[in-house]
Design a protein around this motif. Structure first.
Motif, short mmCIF file in Angstrom:
data_model
loop_
_atom_site.label_atom_id
_atom_site.label_comp_id
_atom_site.label_asym_id
_atom_site.label_seq_id
_atom_site.Cartn_x
_atom_site.Cartn_y
_atom_site.Cartn_z
N UNK A 73 0.87 -1.18 0.00
CA UNK A 73 0.00 0.00 0.00
C UNK A 73 0.90 1.23 0.00
N UNK A 74 1.43 1.60 -1.18
CA UNK A 74 2.45 2.65 -1.23
C UNK A 74 1.93 4.06 -0.96
N UNK A 75 0.63 4.30 -1.12
CA UNK A 75 0.09 5.64 -0.91
C UNK A 75 -0.20 5.83 0.57
N UNK A 76 0.82 6.24 1.31
CA UNK A 76 0.74 6.39 2.77
C UNK A 76 1.38 7.71 3.18
N UNK A 125 5.89 8.70 7.66
CA UNK A 125 6.11 8.58 9.10
C UNK A 125 4.86 8.12 9.85
N UNK A 126 3.89 7.55 9.15
CA UNK A 126 2.72 6.96 9.81
C UNK A 126 2.63 5.50 9.39
N UNK A 127 1.93 4.71 10.21
CA UNK A 127 1.72 3.31 9.85
C UNK A 127 0.31 3.10 9.28
N UNK A 166 -4.12 5.22 1.49
CA UNK A 166 -5.16 5.01 0.48
C UNK A 166 -4.92 3.67 -0.20
N UNK A 167 -5.98 2.93 -0.46
CA UNK A 167 -5.88 1.62 -1.13
C UNK A 167 -6.10 1.75 -2.64
N UNK A 168 -5.96 2.98 -3.16
CA UNK A 168 -6.13 3.20 -4.60
C UNK A 168 -5.15 2.35 -5.41
N UNK A 183 -0.83 -2.90 6.51
CA UNK A 183 -1.32 -1.84 7.38
C UNK A 183 -1.96 -2.37 8.65
N UNK A 184 -1.88 -3.68 8.86
CA UNK A 184 -2.32 -4.23 10.14
C UNK A 184 -1.32 -3.85 11.23
#
Length: 423
Positions: free
Chosen positions: A132-135, A138-140, A150-152, A220-221
């Motif tokens: 899931x590269x659209x993150x 510095x956040x998980x 985003x899961x786009x 992202x879990x």
């Protein structure tokens, strides 16, 4: 001789500052990264590297101001450039090399303490290509209570080459296998996860009472950290809290601890009568041996699980397994062919239907698609681990911690003696 050395230094400096030298250096590094990544489409990026150092047709750092000679620098723009550069570099390092992680619970004490801040190596087992590269950097998975990704764009699981595979005894950071579904209002003082709540109250009641519901991709879990006690293909059993793998009893980790019933003998202050007193203590092997040498201690026995908590496989009503007496069970291995029966379906159902997107039907033969691992905490009697929620799939493995860079106490303060402790 001094003149000659000065000339050599000038020539070396000129060579290093050459745009062709810098292009060759960064071009080779980029090429090596593409080979490691294994996606040849990224070779097109060499054109960008070439333009940055040679042709300079595109201003890739569009936010960066070009100053004329003698022009005063804009401090804010310089800071912006430094911040953007840091974000890009740190994000790249987090994706492919190492990641910061904080120990949230006591399940690995005293090997790892609550409040330990770790650097986790992704190189050991090989980094996963970001699913899931659209993150947000510095956040998980969350920021200000909202999902930070985003899961786009979703990539299939693929692991890049690492130094080795997971071994027995490794401390492993992984995505929580039951963390694919999260209820925002779930009371964590009552339930460990969504599925535990569903077993207790029913799906409809849980979704009505504890929503909204969020379904997260694997990467992202939430992160967990435990020790791997059995790898794919091993036959695992737990007897009286001791792990037995392939018929061989395993040594306890150095700081493994258990809950013991300690029986002491002492005089009643009121009557003078000699009586026995019992209390519960969490002890390592070394502490247990030391305590046994005390005159007043008559016995120390392992406090056995009274079977008050659901144990994996939790949807098997007739299971007699407990935290301290578990198995025997074979850890699934890639390529294993499993004939599904009413007896073994509880073990394989989630593995097949959730982790591998297959169909679990009694009477069919299923081929396992990836390796699995069995994880346990070193704080063996106070650890929510594979005994409660099952196997860790290979695609959930993040890496292994290699150094503690900071350690803070939950009640406040710093544990200075744990700084830069290598694991």
């Amino acid at each position: 001789m001094e003149v000659s050395w000065k000339i050599v230094k000038e020539k070396v400096g000129t060579f290093c500052r050459s745009r062709w030298t810098r292009f060759a250096f960064w071009g080779i590094l980029y090429l090596l990264w593409v080979i490691w990544l294994g996606n040849w489409w990224f070779l097109l990026g060499l054109a960008i590297v070439f333009d940055i150092f040679i042709t300079k047709k595109v201003k890739w750092a569009f936010w960066k101001k070009t100053y004329k000679e003698g022009e005063k620098h804009n401090v804010w723009l310089d800071w912006l450039d430094a911040i953007i550069f840091a974000v890009i570099v740190v994000t790249f390092l987090n994706m492919f090399f190492f990641q910061a992680f904080k120990i949230p619970s006591s399940s690995m004490e005293r090997t790892l303490m609550t409040g330990d801040h770790l650097f986790v190596s992704k190189l050991t087992y090989g980094p996963r290509v970001p699913g899931t590269p659209l993150t947000i950097p510095f956040t998980h998975n969350t920021i200000f209570g909202k999902e930070s990704y985003s899961t786009l764009i979703q990539n299939d699981y693929r692991r890049m080459k690492g130094f080795r595979e997971v071994r027995r005894g490794d401390i492993v950071v992984f995505n929580f296998p039951l963390g694919d579904t999260v209820m925002k209002g779930l009371p964590l003082d009552r339930y460990n996860d969504y599925y535990t709540a569903v077993r207790a109250e029913g799906r409809e009641a849980v979704q009505r009472k504890y929503g909204p519901m969020v379904v997260r991709p694997v990467d992202k879990e939430d992160h967990y950290v435990k020790r791997c006690v059995a790898v794919a293909g091993d036959v695992l059993e737990v007897r009286d809290g001791r792990v037995i793998v392939n018929g061989q009893a395993q040594d306890f980790p150095e700081y493994a601890q258990f809950i013991y019933t300690v029986t002491r003998e002492g005089r009643d202050r009121a009557t003078g009568e000699v009586k026995e007193y019992k209390d519960f203590q969490i002890l390592t092997d070394a502490e247990k041996a030391k305590l046994l040498r005390e005159r007043s201690v008559r016995d120390i026995s392992h406090f056995l699980d009274p079977l008050t908590e659901p144990i994996f496989p939790w949807f098997s009503a007739d299971s007699t397994w407990t935290r301290d007496f578990f198995g025997p069970m074979r850890i699934p291995k890639k390529g294993d062919k499993v004939t599904l029966t009413a007896e073994n379906l509880p073990i394989y159902k989630r593995l097949i239907e959730v982790y591998e997107k297959g169909k679990a039907t009694v009477g069919t033969t299923y081929t396992i698609k990836q390796d699995y691992y069995f994880m346990m905490g070193d704080n063996r009697d106070q650890s929510l681990d594979s005994r409660y929620w099952g196997f860790v799939p290979e695609d959930h493995v993040v890496g292994t911690p290699f150094v503690i860079w900071l350690s803070t106490k939950p009640e406040g303060g710093i544990r200075w003696n744990r700084f830069f402790r290598f694991l």
